[in-house]
Write a protein that holds these residues in place. Structure first.
Motif, PDB file in Angstrom:
ATOM      1  N   VAL A   1      -5.041  10.772 -11.551  1.00 28.30           N
ATOM      2  CA  VAL A   1      -4.990   9.396 -11.045  1.00 28.30           C
ATOM      3  C   VAL A   1      -6.309   9.065 -10.369  1.00 28.30           C
ATOM      4  O   VAL A   1      -6.835   9.862  -9.580  1.00 28.30           O
ATOM      5  CB  VAL A   1      -3.830   9.204 -10.044  1.00 28.30           C
ATOM      6  N   THR A   2      -6.847   7.904 -10.676  1.00 29.39           N
ATOM      7  CA  THR A   2      -8.069   7.424 -10.038  1.00 29.39           C
ATOM      8  C   THR A   2      -7.720   6.321  -9.052  1.00 29.39           C
ATOM      9  O   THR A   2      -7.139   5.303  -9.440  1.00 29.39           O
ATOM     10  CB  THR A   2      -9.059   6.876 -11.075  1.00 29.39           C
ATOM     11  N   ARG A   3      -8.062   6.545  -7.779  1.00 27.82           N
ATOM     12  CA  ARG A   3      -7.930   5.472  -6.778  1.00 27.82           C
ATOM     13  C   ARG A   3      -9.191   4.618  -6.842  1.00 27.82           C
ATOM     14  O   ARG A   3     -10.289   5.117  -6.560  1.00 27.82           O
ATOM     15  CB  ARG A   3      -7.766   6.060  -5.376  1.00 27.82           C
ATOM     16  N   CYS A   4      -9.053   3.389  -7.195  1.00 24.10           N
ATOM     17  CA  CYS A   4     -10.215   2.512  -7.341  1.00 24.10           C
ATOM     18  C   CYS A   4     -10.727   2.066  -5.977  1.00 24.10           C
ATOM     19  O   CYS A   4      -9.974   1.977  -5.000  1.00 24.10           O
ATOM     20  CB  CYS A   4      -9.843   1.297  -8.187  1.00 24.10           C
ATOM     21  N   SER A   5     -12.021   1.784  -5.942  1.00 22.43           N
ATOM     22  CA  SER A   5     -12.648   1.344  -4.689  1.00 22.43           C
ATOM     23  C   SER A   5     -12.190  -0.065  -4.334  1.00 22.43           C
ATOM     24  O   SER A   5     -11.615  -0.790  -5.171  1.00 22.43           O
ATOM     25  CB  SER A   5     -14.159   1.363  -4.839  1.00 22.43           C
ATOM     26  N   ALA A   6     -12.464  -0.451  -3.097  1.00 21.92           N
ATOM     27  CA  ALA A   6     -12.126  -1.801  -2.650  1.00 21.92           C
ATOM     28  C   ALA A   6     -12.853  -2.841  -3.487  1.00 21.92           C
ATOM     29  O   ALA A   6     -12.302  -3.906  -3.794  1.00 21.92           O
ATOM     30  CB  ALA A   6     -12.475  -1.965  -1.171  1.00 21.92           C
ATOM     31  N   GLU A   7     -14.093  -2.521  -3.877  1.00 20.73           N
ATOM     32  CA  GLU A   7     -14.861  -3.454  -4.710  1.00 20.73           C
ATOM     33  C   GLU A   7     -14.249  -3.591  -6.104  1.00 20.73           C
ATOM     34  O   GLU A   7     -14.169  -4.699  -6.655  1.00 20.73           O
ATOM     35  CB  GLU A   7     -16.308  -2.988  -4.817  1.00 20.73           C
ATOM     36  N   GLU A   8     -13.808  -2.468  -6.676  1.00 17.95           N
ATOM     37  CA  GLU A   8     -13.176  -2.512  -7.997  1.00 17.95           C
ATOM     38  C   GLU A   8     -11.862  -3.281  -7.945  1.00 17.95           C
ATOM     39  O   GLU A   8     -11.543  -4.062  -8.857  1.00 17.95           O
ATOM     40  CB  GLU A   8     -12.933  -1.086  -8.500  1.00 17.95           C
ATOM     41  N   ALA A   9     -11.099  -3.081  -6.879  1.00 14.51           N
ATOM     42  CA  ALA A   9      -9.848  -3.820  -6.726  1.00 14.51           C
ATOM     43  C   ALA A   9     -10.117  -5.314  -6.564  1.00 14.51           C
ATOM     44  O   ALA A   9      -9.435  -6.149  -7.180  1.00 14.51           O
ATOM     45  CB  ALA A   9      -9.064  -3.285  -5.531  1.00 14.51           C
TER      46      ALA A   9
ATOM     47  N   PHE B   1      -0.975  -1.674  -8.996  1.00 21.51           N
ATOM     48  CA  PHE B   1      -1.696  -2.510  -8.030  1.00 21.51           C
ATOM     49  C   PHE B   1      -0.718  -3.161  -7.068  1.00 21.51           C
ATOM     50  O   PHE B   1       0.491  -3.226  -7.307  1.00 21.51           O
ATOM     51  CB  PHE B   1      -2.494  -3.587  -8.763  1.00 21.51           C
ATOM     52  N   TYR B   2      -1.271  -3.679  -5.981  1.00 20.51           N
ATOM     53  CA  TYR B   2      -0.493  -4.539  -5.078  1.00 20.51           C
ATOM     54  C   TYR B   2      -1.424  -5.623  -4.536  1.00 20.51           C
ATOM     55  O   TYR B   2      -2.650  -5.512  -4.595  1.00 20.51           O
ATOM     56  CB  TYR B   2       0.135  -3.738  -3.926  1.00 20.51           C
ATOM     57  N   GLY B   3      -0.814  -6.673  -4.016  1.00 22.56           N
ATOM     58  CA  GLY B   3      -1.570  -7.716  -3.330  1.00 22.56           C
ATOM     59  C   GLY B   3      -2.422  -8.577  -4.239  1.00 22.56           C
ATOM     60  O   GLY B   3      -3.558  -8.909  -3.886  1.00 22.56           O
ATOM     61  N   GLN B   4      -1.888  -8.988  -5.398  1.00 17.25           N
ATOM     62  CA  GLN B   4      -2.685  -9.856  -6.267  1.00 17.25           C
ATOM     63  C   GLN B   4      -2.856 -11.226  -5.638  1.00 17.25           C
ATOM     64  O   GLN B   4      -1.952 -11.774  -4.996  1.00 17.25           O
ATOM     65  CB  GLN B   4      -2.049 -10.001  -7.649  1.00 17.25           C
TER      66      GLN B   4
ATOM     67  N   ALA C   1       0.822  -1.212   0.000  1.00 17.74           N
ATOM     68  CA  ALA C   1       0.000   0.000   0.000  1.00 17.74           C
ATOM     69  C   ALA C   1       0.855   1.260   0.000  1.00 17.74           C
ATOM     70  O   ALA C   1       0.537   2.245  -0.675  1.00 17.74           O
ATOM     71  CB  ALA C   1      -0.929  -0.008   1.217  1.00 17.74           C
ATOM     72  N   ALA C   2       1.966   1.247   0.748  1.00 10.90           N
ATOM     73  CA  ALA C   2       2.855   2.418   0.757  1.00 10.90           C
ATOM     74  C   ALA C   2       3.454   2.643  -0.625  1.00 10.90           C
ATOM     75  O   ALA C   2       3.611   3.793  -1.067  1.00 10.90           O
ATOM     76  CB  ALA C   2       3.955   2.229   1.797  1.00 10.90           C
ATOM     77  N   GLY C   3       3.790   1.563  -1.309  1.00  7.70           N
ATOM     78  CA  GLY C   3       4.314   1.682  -2.667  1.00  7.70           C
ATOM     79  C   GLY C   3       3.299   2.266  -3.621  1.00  7.70           C
ATOM     80  O   GLY C   3       3.645   3.046  -4.519  1.00  7.70           O
ATOM     81  N   LEU C   4       2.024   1.904  -3.430  1.00  9.99           N
ATOM     82  CA  LEU C   4       0.974   2.472  -4.273  1.00  9.99           C
ATOM     83  C   LEU C   4       0.795   3.954  -3.985  1.00  9.99           C
ATOM     84  O   LEU C   4       0.653   4.761  -4.913  1.00  9.99           O
ATOM     85  CB  LEU C   4      -0.340   1.715  -4.046  1.00  9.99           C
ATOM     86  N   ASP C   5       0.810   4.339  -2.706  1.00  7.05           N
ATOM     87  CA  ASP C   5       0.714   5.765  -2.359  1.00  7.05           C
ATOM     88  C   ASP C   5       1.872   6.544  -2.986  1.00  7.05           C
ATOM     89  O   ASP C   5       1.686   7.673  -3.469  1.00  7.05           O
ATOM     90  CB  ASP C   5       0.731   5.943  -0.842  1.00  7.05           C
ATOM     91  N   ASP C   6       3.054   5.960  -2.966  1.00  7.57           N
ATOM     92  CA  ASP C   6       4.224   6.639  -3.510  1.00  7.57           C
ATOM     93  C   ASP C   6       4.095   6.871  -5.015  1.00  7.57           C
ATOM     94  O   ASP C   6       4.368   7.976  -5.499  1.00  7.57           O
ATOM     95  CB  ASP C   6       5.474   5.813  -3.214  1.00  7.57           C
ATOM     96  N   VAL C   7       3.664   5.839  -5.748  1.00 11.72           N
ATOM     97  CA  VAL C   7       3.565   5.995  -7.192  1.00 11.72           C
ATOM     98  C   VAL C   7       2.435   6.951  -7.556  1.00 11.72           C
ATOM     99  O   VAL C   7       2.554   7.724  -8.510  1.00 11.72           O
ATOM    100  CB  VAL C   7       3.425   4.635  -7.901  1.00 11.72           C
TER     101      VAL C   7
ATOM    102  N   GLN D   1      -5.553  -6.163  -3.899  1.00 16.98           N
ATOM    103  CA  GLN D   1      -5.942  -5.461  -2.679  1.00 16.98           C
ATOM    104  C   GLN D   1      -6.006  -3.956  -2.873  1.00 16.98           C
ATOM    105  O   GLN D   1      -6.771  -3.277  -2.179  1.00 16.98           O
ATOM    106  CB  GLN D   1      -4.953  -5.799  -1.562  1.00 16.98           C
ATOM    107  N   GLY D   2      -5.200  -3.424  -3.760  1.00 16.52           N
ATOM    108  CA  GLY D   2      -5.201  -1.990  -4.021  1.00 16.52           C
ATOM    109  C   GLY D   2      -4.955  -1.720  -5.482  1.00 16.52           C
ATOM    110  O   GLY D   2      -4.159  -2.420  -6.127  1.00 16.52           O
ATOM    111  N   LEU D   3      -5.616  -0.683  -6.035  1.00 18.41           N
ATOM    112  CA  LEU D   3      -5.550  -0.430  -7.474  1.00 18.41           C
ATOM    113  C   LEU D   3      -5.714   1.059  -7.748  1.00 18.41           C
ATOM    114  O   LEU D   3      -6.579   1.722  -7.170  1.00 18.41           O
ATOM    115  CB  LEU D   3      -6.667  -1.213  -8.174  1.00 18.41           C
TER     116      LEU D   3
END
Length: 270
Positions: A73-81, A103-106, A56-62, A87-89
């Protein structure tokens, strides 16, 4: 879509995912829930490219780096991810016009990967393979991947007047290559297998009617990949290879290579 299922599965040895979202077909290459996704549509085009970050920190950084560069940049919802098995998209469109997903946490599957052609793919720590993109804004695309995303330049080349840059983000020689071109588009993507005979069997499957061959067997001059290029059902190329070099960042020297191949990779009418 039926042609892609036949090509990806019975020619290349990828495993179709049993339970797919409506209108979507996914394929596995390893323990991940999927690596490739195909959607029904009116055109044959690259829909998006997925880049993985550690957490998640890596996603925030990018996201911060993308926004600092002026991209929306669009932060996708938990449902979209969750629908994408991650886990994050987050999503953006680069200056070339390509849709990029970060993304992270595939999800990893609890079921073993079983190839219909007994193929095993080289993905661990390096992802799907590589993608080669044609862009009309070559200089800005190169700046974006190096300065914003932190990719490292492996080497460069010229195809006639067109400039080419090969960029890496892990030990694979390149995960993306950029070709200077009048319009954006995908040139090809590459998957790597663990044994040379797997390349030969896929080559035979193409010659036996599985797909047209764009370029025959050969070895590249920069990443030393032994490979051939098949014509996908969507019309662009698919490189199927073995034996790509791994880059040691502490010793690698950037060079301009004189040509793409040491031998082979000749055009084919098959």
């Amino acid at each position: 879509m039926d042609e892609w299922r036949e090509f990806a599965g019975n020619v290349l040895g990828m495993q179709a995912v049993a339970n797919n979202p409506d209108g979507v077909t996914r394929f596995r290459l390893d323990e991940r829930s999927y690596r490739l996704e195909f959607e029904e549509g009116d055109t044959e085009e690259l829909t998006r490219i997925g880049w993985e970050v550690p957490n998640a920190a890596g996603l925030d950084d990018v996201i911060a780096r993308l926004e600092d560069d002026g991209l929306k940049v669009t932060r996708c919802s938990a449902e979209e991810a969750a629908a994408r098995d991650v886990q994050g998209l987050a999503q953006t469109v680069d200056n070339s016009g390509f849709n990029l997903d970060f993304f992270y946490g595939q999800q990893k599957s609890v079921e073993p990967f079983i190839s219909p052609r007994s193929a095993s793919f080289v993905t661990d720590g390096m992802g799907l393979g590589h993608v080669v993109l044609m862009t009309p804004v070559f200089d800005d695309a190169l700046r974006f991947y190096t300065d914003v995303l932190g990719f490292r330049l492996s080497d460069t080349m010229r195809l006639g007047p067109a400039r080419v840059a090969f960029l890496r983000c892990n030990p694979r020689h390149h995960s993306v290559a950029l070709i200077e071109a009048p319009e954006k588009g995908i040139h090809h993507f590459m998957v790597e297998v663990s044994e040379v005979d797997m390349v030969g069997r896929a080559h035979d499957a193409c010659r036996d009617g599985g797909a047209g061959i764009m370029m025959d067997l050969g070895r590249h001059s920069n990443d030393e990949m032994f490979s051939f290029y098949a014509r996908t059902p969507s019309g662009f190329g698919l490189e199927y290879g073995h034996g790509g070099v791994l880059v040691d960042d502490s010793t690698w020297t950037v060079t301009e290579i004189a040509g793409p191949s040491l031998w082979g990779h000749r055009g084919s009418m098959v």
